[in-house]
Design a protein around this motif. Structure first.
Motif, PDB file in Angstrom:
ATOM      1  N   ASP A 204      25.352   3.869 168.037  1.00 21.83           N
ATOM      2  CA  ASP A 204      25.337   4.238 169.500  1.00 21.83           C
ATOM      3  C   ASP A 204      23.422   5.232 169.651  1.00 21.83           C
ATOM      4  O   ASP A 204      23.833   5.815 168.956  1.00 21.83           O
ATOM      5  CB  ASP A 204      26.468   4.804 171.157  1.00 21.83           C
ATOM      6  N   GLN A 207      23.751   8.063 171.992  1.00 25.92           N
ATOM      7  CA  GLN A 207      23.901   8.966 171.273  1.00 25.92           C
ATOM      8  C   GLN A 207      23.573  10.764 170.500  1.00 25.92           C
ATOM      9  O   GLN A 207      23.662  11.482 170.010  1.00 25.92           O
ATOM     10  CB  GLN A 207      26.113   8.225 171.084  1.00 25.92           C
ATOM     11  N   LEU A 230      31.443  20.790 170.392  1.00 29.40           N
ATOM     12  CA  LEU A 230      31.772  18.753 170.751  1.00 29.40           C
ATOM     13  C   LEU A 230      32.226  17.932 169.239  1.00 29.40           C
ATOM     14  O   LEU A 230      32.277  17.365 169.449  1.00 29.40           O
ATOM     15  CB  LEU A 230      29.881  18.325 170.914  1.00 29.40           C
ATOM     16  N   SER A 259      27.488  10.889 164.547  1.00 30.29           N
ATOM     17  CA  SER A 259      27.209  10.372 165.891  1.00 30.29           C
ATOM     18  C   SER A 259      27.999   9.329 165.960  1.00 30.29           C
ATOM     19  O   SER A 259      28.972   9.430 166.821  1.00 30.29           O
ATOM     20  CB  SER A 259      26.072   9.855 166.504  1.00 30.29           C
ATOM     21  N   ASP A 260      28.391   8.849 165.112  1.00 32.83           N
ATOM     22  CA  ASP A 260      29.935   7.092 165.243  1.00 32.83           C
ATOM     23  C   ASP A 260      30.905   8.338 165.293  1.00 32.83           C
ATOM     24  O   ASP A 260      31.415   7.279 166.036  1.00 32.83           O
ATOM     25  CB  ASP A 260      29.686   6.630 163.576  1.00 32.83           C
ATOM     26  N   TRP A 261      31.157   9.523 164.270  1.00 31.19           N
ATOM     27  CA  TRP A 261      32.497   9.756 165.064  1.00 31.19           C
ATOM     28  C   TRP A 261      32.439  10.523 166.387  1.00 31.19           C
ATOM     29  O   TRP A 261      33.808   9.883 167.201  1.00 31.19           O
ATOM     30  CB  TRP A 261      32.508  11.325 164.329  1.00 31.19           C
ATOM     31  N   LEU A 262      31.249  10.719 167.444  1.00 29.82           N
ATOM     32  CA  LEU A 262      31.226  11.283 168.529  1.00 29.82           C
ATOM     33  C   LEU A 262      31.389   9.626 169.430  1.00 29.82           C
ATOM     34  O   LEU A 262      32.377   9.732 170.605  1.00 29.82           O
ATOM     35  CB  LEU A 262      30.557  11.869 169.222  1.00 29.82           C
ATOM     36  N   THR A 263      31.053   8.768 168.833  1.00 31.84           N
ATOM     37  CA  THR A 263      31.036   7.024 169.578  1.00 31.84           C
ATOM     38  C   THR A 263      32.848   6.533 169.136  1.00 31.84           C
ATOM     39  O   THR A 263      33.280   6.234 170.711  1.00 31.84           O
ATOM     40  CB  THR A 263      30.291   6.495 169.325  1.00 31.84           C
ATOM     41  N   ASP A 264      33.038   6.940 168.418  1.00 26.84           N
ATOM     42  CA  ASP A 264      34.648   6.568 168.808  1.00 26.84           C
ATOM     43  C   ASP A 264      35.692   7.181 168.603  1.00 26.84           C
ATOM     44  O   ASP A 264      36.747   6.614 170.150  1.00 26.84           O
ATOM     45  CB  ASP A 264      34.941   6.648 166.966  1.00 26.84           C
ATOM     46  N   ARG A 265      35.480   8.755 169.319  1.00 21.38           N
ATOM     47  CA  ARG A 265      36.067   9.466 170.213  1.00 21.38           C
ATOM     48  C   ARG A 265      36.283   9.215 172.086  1.00 21.38           C
ATOM     49  O   ARG A 265      37.005   9.362 172.648  1.00 21.38           O
ATOM     50  CB  ARG A 265      35.884  10.645 170.144  1.00 21.38           C
ATOM     51  N   LYS A 266      34.975   8.354 172.252  1.00 21.04           N
ATOM     52  CA  LYS A 266      34.883   8.007 173.647  1.00 21.04           C
ATOM     53  C   LYS A 266      35.887   6.878 174.120  1.00 21.04           C
ATOM     54  O   LYS A 266      36.178   6.809 175.293  1.00 21.04           O
ATOM     55  CB  LYS A 266      33.156   8.032 173.485  1.00 21.04           C
TER      56      LYS A 266
END
Length: 266
Positions: A204, A207, A230, A259-266
């Motif tokens: 994303d 993100q 975060l 960023s991908d970790w944050l996207t997956d956590r969403k």
């Protein structure tokens, strides 16, 4: 030459500086290398310094112009009017996918007003799937930031965001004297080529941009401090990132992982 060029006064609110050095203009057009039948769009043609020689080589192009007087002038230009489609409006509000042609990838170029160059580049990153390449004349320090690698003073949010999406190549330095009125800064031309096979894919992009904004907000602090609330220290370590590192030492791939970790956590 006065600030009025061909009867048009450069407007401060549009950040206008007009190119007039023929030698530099030729070099820029050579760098763009427009070919007949290609799908070219120019942002901010101004007094057509680049438009004329580009149209000569490619026969037809679209131009986006926000200044009504200049748009009128282009539409009634003695020999350009039949080679141009003039789109009146703000490039920041234009959906560039509308210019996509399945056979002809989009090529975008322009002498960008310095006051909007960074937000405009972020806007264009939304349409990289439709774009083959972009050539922009920018303030030299902006080009330096676009091309900067991790660890350098100029590496920051825009370096990571643009390098994630595009190959960045500074191609030409342009002296202030090539413009009328001469800006107080040096300029450079940069080539941005959106990746077809991306070496640092991200799930994303919005993100990633938000993450970089937060990470580079205070450059002197550690990545642990800047991303507090975060991503915690333990999670950074799991992502193979040193929590005590400064934001400018992390690579584009590092930011993509966070960023991908944050996207997956969403």
């Amino acid at each position: 030459m006065s600030k009025t060029h061909l009867g048009h006064r450069a407007r401060k609110r549009f950040g206008q500086n007009f190119l007039h050095d023929q030698n530099i203009i030729e070099q820029i057009v050579d760098v763009i290398n427009p070919q007949p039948q290609q799908n070219l769009v120019e942002i901010g043609p101004g007094l057509a310094a680049l438009t004329e020689p580009v149209a000569e080589r490619c026969q037809f192009l679209r131009v986006i112009e926000i200044d009504r007087d200049l748009a009128d002038r282009l539409e009634s230009h003695p020999f350009l009017q039949h080679q141009l489609e003039v789109i009146r409006g703000d490039a920041m509000e234009i959906d560039f996918r509308q210019f996509r042609d399945s056979d002809k990838p989009l090529r975008v170029f322009g002498n960008l007003p310095y006051n909007i160059s960074t937000p405009l580049i972020f806007h264009l990153l939304e349409y990289t799937s439709a774009i083959q390449d972009m050539h922009f004349m920018l303030q030299k320090e902006v080009v330096d930031r676009l091309a900067a690698g991790p660890g350098s003073k100029t590496y920051g949010r825009i370096s990571v965001s643009v390098q994630q999406a595009c190959r960045v190549t500074p191609v030409l330095s342009v002296p202030a004297g090539a413009f009328n009125p001469p800006p107080k800064v040096e300029s450079s031309v940069v080539r941005l080529e959106p990746y077809t096979e991306n070496p640092t894919p991200v799930k994303d992009r919005a993100q990633l941009h938000a993450l970089c904004l937060k990470a580079f907000n205070q450059r002197r602090k550690t990545i642990r401090n800047n991303l507090k609330g975060l991503v915690d220290e333990q999670q950074l370590e799991q992502l193979d990132i040193d929590p005590g590192a400064r934001p400018e030492t992390l690579s584009v791939a590092d930011y993509c992982r966070i960023s991908d970790w944050l996207t997956d956590r969403k």
